[in-house]
Design a protein around this motif. Structure first.
Motif, PDB file in Angstrom:
ATOM      1  N   PRO A  36      -3.894   6.886   1.086  1.00  0.00           N
ATOM      2  CA  PRO A  36      -3.098   7.200   2.107  1.00  0.00           C
ATOM      3  C   PRO A  36      -3.251   6.007   2.274  1.00  0.00           C
ATOM      4  O   PRO A  36      -4.161   4.670   2.664  1.00  0.00           O
ATOM      5  N   PRO A  37      -1.843   4.734   2.392  1.00  0.00           N
ATOM      6  CA  PRO A  37      -1.691   3.678   3.212  1.00  0.00           C
ATOM      7  C   PRO A  37      -2.208   3.252   4.715  1.00  0.00           C
ATOM      8  O   PRO A  37      -1.920   4.241   5.726  1.00  0.00           O
ATOM      9  N   THR A  42      -6.106   6.059  -5.405  1.00  0.00           N
ATOM     10  CA  THR A  42      -4.835   5.522  -4.539  1.00  0.00           C
ATOM     11  C   THR A  42      -5.002   6.330  -3.553  1.00  0.00           C
ATOM     12  O   THR A  42      -4.563   7.600  -2.791  1.00  0.00           O
ATOM     13  N   THR A  55      -1.504  15.966  -3.974  1.00  0.00           N
ATOM     14  CA  THR A  55      -1.809  14.842  -3.287  1.00  0.00           C
ATOM     15  C   THR A  55      -1.768  15.292  -2.043  1.00  0.00           C
ATOM     16  O   THR A  55      -1.160  14.299  -1.065  1.00  0.00           O
ATOM     17  N   TYR A 112       1.105   3.673  -2.994  1.00  0.00           N
ATOM     18  CA  TYR A 112       0.802   5.495  -2.890  1.00  0.00           C
ATOM     19  C   TYR A 112       2.221   6.240  -3.404  1.00  0.00           C
ATOM     20  O   TYR A 112       1.681   6.968  -4.586  1.00  0.00           O
ATOM     21  N   GLN A 165       0.672  -1.302  -0.244  1.00  0.00           N
ATOM     22  CA  GLN A 165      -0.034   0.162   0.092  1.00  0.00           C
ATOM     23  C   GLN A 165       0.913   1.633  -0.066  1.00  0.00           C
ATOM     24  O   GLN A 165       0.572   2.607  -1.264  1.00  0.00           O
TER      25      GLN A 165
END
Length: 204
Positions: free
Chosen positions: A156-157, A154, A94, A79, A75
């Motif tokens: 955020p992790p 995508t 972002t 990202y 992830q």
């Protein structure tokens, strides 16, 4: 004449990426922070591309495939890759700035009575608070936003290398990503005989 290691340019890009993280840490404005963040994303991806070129021969295909898989499945790494694409090829941002503030709560219990409160030029005056107050100051902060590129969103992790990863601080995500790529290059050197060149007195 000192001969540069095949991974010299990859390591140089990671060094610049490290400087970009320092730039985020020392930024005096959101614009400065954003510029450092964008530079970090570009340098990190460039480091991977230069490393991939060094190991372009078919005998290194398993090694490349392993890291390509991680870049697409992990992830945090995914990202960072998508954030770079979003910053480079779209108008989507972002990161965003979240303004701080002040929280006023009772020092105990769930109810609070204030007889008088004034706010004048940033100064807060409170009188007659019962049972008492607890003031919390929330500073401005920068947080990650979903990276949108080519119609793919995508987030955020929340996980990295199989472990939970909490937080939306760009510097924390950048640091974790940089550590991965630094370790990747460090592990690749002895595996492919590059360490021997260094031992013969050639440039790292």
């Amino acid at each position: 004449m000192r001969i540069k290691s095949p991974l010299y340019n990859s390591r140089k890009e990671l060094d610049i990426a490290r400087q970009a993280i320092d730039g985020m840490r020392c930024a005096q404005s959101f614009i400065q922070f954003e510029q450092a963040w964008q530079d970090f994303l570009v340098r990190l991806e460039r480091a991977w591309n230069k490393t991939k070129d060094v190991f372009s021969d078919s005998q290194y295909a398993p090694w490349r495939g392993q890291h390509e898989h991680m870049r697409n499945s992990d992830q945090l790494l995914r990202y960072l890759k998508q954030a770079r694409d979003a910053e480079e090829h779209t108008v989507c941002e972002t990161i965003s700035k979240e303004l701080g503030g002040i929280g006023i709560n009772p020092s105990s219990g769930n109810s609070l009575h204030i007889e008088h409160m004034t706010i004048n030029r940033g100064k807060i005056t409170i009188r007659g608070a019962k049972p008492g107050i607890a003031v919390t100051v929330y500073l401005d902060r920068v947080k990650l936003m979903p990276a949108i590129s080519r119609g793919v969103v995508t987030l955020p992790p929340e996980e990295h290398l199989g472990q939970p990863f909490y937080g939306t601080n760009p510097m924390e995500v950048a640091e974790a990503g940089l550590i991965y790529y630094e370790r990747m290059i460090r592990d690749a050197m002895p595996r492919f005989g590059i360490e021997k060149e260094k031992e013969r007195g050639q440039a790292p």
